[in-house]
Motif scaffolding. Structure first.
Motif, PDB file in Angstrom:
ATOM      1  N   VAL A 484      -3.635 -11.656   3.232  1.00 21.84           N
ATOM      2  CA  VAL A 484      -4.225 -10.534   3.960  1.00 21.84           C
ATOM      3  C   VAL A 484      -3.327 -10.118   5.123  1.00 21.84           C
ATOM      4  N   LEU A 485      -2.797 -11.113   5.845  1.00 17.35           N
ATOM      5  CA  LEU A 485      -1.926 -10.820   6.982  1.00 17.35           C
ATOM      6  C   LEU A 485      -0.745  -9.953   6.574  1.00 17.35           C
ATOM      7  N   GLN A 486      -0.149 -10.259   5.424  1.00 19.26           N
ATOM      8  CA  GLN A 486       1.014  -9.482   5.002  1.00 19.26           C
ATOM      9  C   GLN A 486       0.605  -8.102   4.509  1.00 19.26           C
ATOM     10  N   LEU A 487      -0.490  -8.009   3.773  1.00 22.86           N
ATOM     11  CA  LEU A 487      -0.917  -6.712   3.240  1.00 22.86           C
ATOM     12  C   LEU A 487      -1.319  -5.736   4.345  1.00 22.86           C
ATOM     13  N   THR A 488      -1.805  -6.252   5.471  1.00 18.69           N
ATOM     14  CA  THR A 488      -2.205  -5.355   6.555  1.00 18.69           C
ATOM     15  C   THR A 488      -1.007  -4.634   7.174  1.00 18.69           C
ATOM     16  N   THR A 489       0.209  -5.072   6.899  1.00 19.50           N
ATOM     17  CA  THR A 489       1.374  -4.349   7.413  1.00 19.50           C
ATOM     18  C   THR A 489       1.497  -2.977   6.760  1.00 19.50           C
ATOM     19  N   ALA A 490       0.816  -2.758   5.631  1.00 18.79           N
ATOM     20  CA  ALA A 490       0.829  -1.451   4.977  1.00 18.79           C
ATOM     21  C   ALA A 490       0.110  -0.398   5.809  1.00 18.79           C
ATOM     22  N   PHE A 491      -0.599  -0.818   6.858  1.00 25.71           N
ATOM     23  CA  PHE A 491      -1.298   0.106   7.741  1.00 25.71           C
ATOM     24  C   PHE A 491      -0.557   0.297   9.060  1.00 25.71           C
ATOM     25  N   ARG A 492       0.662  -0.199   9.125  1.00 24.31           N
ATOM     26  CA  ARG A 492       1.469  -0.048  10.334  1.00 24.31           C
ATOM     27  C   ARG A 492       2.654   0.871  10.062  1.00 24.31           C
ATOM     28  N   GLU A 493       3.313   1.241  11.131  1.00 23.50           N
ATOM     29  CA  GLU A 493       4.485   2.098  11.015  1.00 23.50           C
ATOM     30  C   GLU A 493       5.519   1.471  10.077  1.00 23.50           C
ATOM     31  N   ARG A 494       6.062   2.268   9.191  1.00 16.71           N
ATOM     32  CA  ARG A 494       7.054   1.896   8.185  1.00 16.71           C
ATOM     33  C   ARG A 494       6.445   1.205   6.970  1.00 16.71           C
ATOM     34  N   GLY A 495       5.151   0.942   6.961  1.00 20.14           N
ATOM     35  CA  GLY A 495       4.487   0.433   5.769  1.00 20.14           C
ATOM     36  C   GLY A 495       4.695  -1.053   5.509  1.00 20.14           C
ATOM     37  N   ASN A 500       8.700 -11.902   6.800  1.00 21.16           N
ATOM     38  CA  ASN A 500       9.449 -12.061   8.047  1.00 21.16           C
ATOM     39  C   ASN A 500       9.551 -10.770   8.846  1.00 21.16           C
ATOM     40  N   GLY A 501       9.052  -9.676   8.282  1.00 24.90           N
ATOM     41  CA  GLY A 501       9.126  -8.407   8.976  1.00 24.90           C
ATOM     42  C   GLY A 501      10.522  -7.825   9.042  1.00 24.90           C
ATOM     43  N   THR A 502      11.394  -8.234   8.124  1.00 21.79           N
ATOM     44  CA  THR A 502      12.792  -7.781   8.144  1.00 21.79           C
ATOM     45  C   THR A 502      13.125  -6.798   7.024  1.00 21.79           C
ATOM     46  N   PHE A 503      12.230  -6.639   6.066  1.00 22.92           N
ATOM     47  CA  PHE A 503      12.503  -5.741   4.934  1.00 22.92           C
ATOM     48  C   PHE A 503      11.266  -4.887   4.691  1.00 22.92           C
ATOM     49  N   PHE A 504      11.431  -3.575   4.850  1.00 22.45           N
ATOM     50  CA  PHE A 504      10.335  -2.629   4.628  1.00 22.45           C
ATOM     51  C   PHE A 504      10.524  -1.998   3.259  1.00 22.45           C
ATOM     52  N   TYR A 505       9.567  -2.231   2.384  1.00 28.10           N
ATOM     53  CA  TYR A 505       9.733  -1.883   0.975  1.00 28.10           C
ATOM     54  C   TYR A 505       9.883  -0.382   0.742  1.00 28.10           C
ATOM     55  N   LYS A 506       9.206   0.440   1.519  1.00 27.15           N
ATOM     56  CA  LYS A 506       9.300   1.883   1.287  1.00 27.15           C
ATOM     57  C   LYS A 506      10.676   2.434   1.672  1.00 27.15           C
ATOM     58  N   ASP A 507      11.405   1.711   2.525  1.00 22.06           N
ATOM     59  CA  ASP A 507      12.710   2.198   2.976  1.00 22.06           C
ATOM     60  C   ASP A 507      13.740   2.263   1.854  1.00 22.06           C
ATOM     61  N   HIS A 508      13.533   1.509   0.787  1.00 24.62           N
ATOM     62  CA  HIS A 508      14.545   1.423  -0.268  1.00 24.62           C
ATOM     63  C   HIS A 508      14.022   1.872  -1.633  1.00 24.62           C
TER      64      HIS A 508
END
Length: 585
Positions: A484-495, A500-508
């Motif tokens: 759940v902790l990781q999936l909630t990052t989809a509601f933050r800036e950059r998705g 580790n918060g080092t790779f944003f999937y939508k960026d690539h």
């Protein structure tokens, strides 16, 4: 401008035919592929068997297979549906991925409403993966143990379904709902080192209270708990999170002694423990923690001898506090995985296994993902695109999936409070299956207290009541807080990002070279169309086809209607078959 396909309608029994100009348009937009190096598997596959002989009754597939993970004792369940001999031959097998906290049943609700069986009837050798913690995936070391565990899990799922509805037509009471919750969600946790819970008995009068307890065992248990926490609980906790949990545990103990003359003594021990907790672990530290645990137990014992009312039965409450905290730690270890484990280990293992079983000539397969299943596919394409590797995918279909929910009004935002690591420590798992099973009687019968839950799953009149019941009672599982902790990052800036918060999937995702069909439901409250489109616009236009099902004056589609709704077989399924057929070259 994103291409849109017109709504199609035909029955499952009819042959699938489409207007040639539409088929040509889809194929033309996705026919060019770049030749990239083949991806290297992160581990060697170790499948313990090709199929389970004693298939559990809950598994309605033609075959049940298991695949092992080299760095885990999990055995992932793969439901296999053999292609119809009357259908046209296909070149690629088809992998289906389910949503978060769900299993294979959502793809096979009944013979008349089965997404998996429809795909196999059209000639596709169809596989459904159940990731770790879902459905019939189990932990074990040999085939016999795994078959027994799978059958036990099947019986548990069926029993939970029966318990949830065995109320003689009446709404379940709070006690009954709580029993359902406990029966389904409470894991089988053994106490450390085989130590059994001590039975507390009061002897003598109130002038000198005493208890029967094993002091040495309690000291050992307390020491083990503190050491376990200081070792970061198998990687679940960061250093800061571990400090928070350590402080919470000591606060729980301090409440037992508040307003007591012993409170000052306790604070001295607490301060020393906190100092040790900041120190790198070694044999000397372990010894000191053991000594302080002994002092803490002595303080509790001294308090038990007091005539002060607030210290009555103090030893029992102290023992219970340690046991409850240990169970919380055990839950964290038992459910110790996140989204990246699925993407980097579970899905690649399933793909490699299917390749060895099906042996497609070009070494590729087709994949469909619903909800989190689609998010997994998007993330894999992003990662492989970034690394310049071949994903082994010929084409992808996503159903109600997105990498970025920030611009939508998704009801998944209800999970955001769990994005606080400190809060997640208090909720190590989310027993979604148990909660929905408990709420079902209150949503399906008067006074319909939780009827709003149904709209999250299916739009009005879109799913047969019996199928909705099966979906609610048998399709959902327990979700780790770590996931759940990781999936909630989809509601933050950059998705959505990696752990580790080092790779944003939508960026690539723009580096993807695989054709994608992205489908949304017009009344999906979990993944609204605007969320789907947020991801779709990142994909090269010539590779993506976007379709929203539902009409303003007609039928509507909610989150699960795309898979199991009554009109899906006439509208959604043929749309998917058209796309897959175009890319099954």
């Amino acid at each position: 401008m994103l291409p849109k396909m017109s709504t199609m309608s035909m029955s499952m029994s009819m042959s699938i035919s489409f207007q040639s100009d539409m088929l040509s348009a889809i194929c033309k937009g996705s026919s060019t592929f770049c030749s990239l190096p083949r991806a290297t598997a992160p581990f060697r596959l170790r499948a313990f068997s090709t199929a389970v002989a004693d298939k559990p009754s809950v598994c309605t597939a033609d075959e049940l297979h298991y695949v092992s993970l080299s760095n885990s004792d999990w055995k992932l369940a793969l439901w296999r549906y053999n292609p119809s001999p009357l259908a046209p031959p296909r070149n690629h097998p088809l992998l289906l991925l389910s949503g978060v906290g769900t299993n294979a049943i959502g793809y096979d609700l009944s013979p008349e409403s089965s997404f998996a069986r429809y795909m196999s009837s059209q000639g596709f050798e169809t596989w459904i993966l159940e990731v770790r913690g879902a459905g019939l995936s189990v932990q074990g070391s040999n085939s016999k143990d795994i078959e027994q565990s799978a059958n036990a899990m099947s019986e548990k799922m069926e029993a939970a379904s029966e318990s949830a509805t065995a109320t003689n037509g009446a709404v379940a009471s709070n006690k009954e709902l709580n029993n359902i919750y406990c029966a389904v969600s409470e894991p089988e946790i053994s106490t450390p080192n085989g130590v059994e819970t001590e039975n507390v008995a009061i002897k003598g009068d109130l002038t000198r209270l005493g208890t029967v307890w094993d002091e040495s065992k309690l000291v050992a248990r307390l020491t083990e708990t503190l050491m376990f926490l200081s070792e970061r609980v198998s990687g679940f906790l960061s250093e800061s999170q571990s400090r928070v949990m350590f402080a919470k545990f000591l606060d729980q103990i301090s409440k037992l002694l508040v307003d007591s003359p012993l409170y000052e003594q306790y604070n001295e021990v607490r301060e020393k423990l906190s100092t040790l907790f900041e120190t790198k672990q070694n044999a000397g530290i372990t010894s000191q923690i053991t000594d302080l645990s002994q002092k803490l137990v002595n303080i509790i014992e001294e308090g038990q001898l007091s005539v002060s009312p607030q210290l009555f039965d103090l030893q029992a409450r102290f023992t219970s506090t340690i046991e409850d905290f240990q169970k919380q730690l055990d839950l964290m270890v038992k459910y110790d995985w996140d989204f990246d484990h699925y993407m980097e280990e579970d899905v690649p293992a399933a793909i490699e296994y299917i390749m060895k079983q099906s042996m497609p000539k070009d070494g590729k397969l087709l994949a469909i993902g619903h909800s989190m299943g689609g998010i997994l596919l998007y993330s894999m394409l992003s990662r492989f695109g970034f690394e310049g590797k071949d994903s082994n995918l010929a084409a992808v279909v996503t159903l109600a999936s997105s990498l970025d929910y920030t611009s939508s009004k998704s009801t998944l935002k209800l999970l955001l409070p769990l994005a606080d690591p400190a809060q997640a420590l208090n909720v190590p798992v989310v027993p979604l299956g148990a909660m929905l099973a408990a709420a079902y009687p209150l949503s399906s019968r008067p006074p319909y207290v939780f009827s709003w839950l149904n709209t999250l799953i299916s739009a009005e009149d879109m799913m047969d009541p019996d199928l909705l019941k099966r979906l609610v009672l048998n399709n959902f599982c327990t979700i780790p807080a770590k996931l759940v902790l990781q999936l909630t990052t989809a509601f933050r800036e950059r998705g959505l990002c990696n752990r580790n918060g080092t790779f944003f999937y939508k960026d690539h995702l723009h580096k993807n070279n695989i054709p994608i069909l992205a489908i949304a439901g017009d009344q999906d409250l979990i993944c609204p169309p605007e969320a789907v489109e947020e991801t779709v616009k990142l994909i090269p236009e010539h590779l993506v086809t976007y379709k929203v099902f539902g009409e303003p004056e007609g039928s509507h589609y909610a989150h699960y209607d795309l898979v199991g709704g009554r009109l899906a077989v006439e509208q959604v399924y043929p749309c998917i078959i058209e796309f897959l057929s175009c890319h099954d070259k």
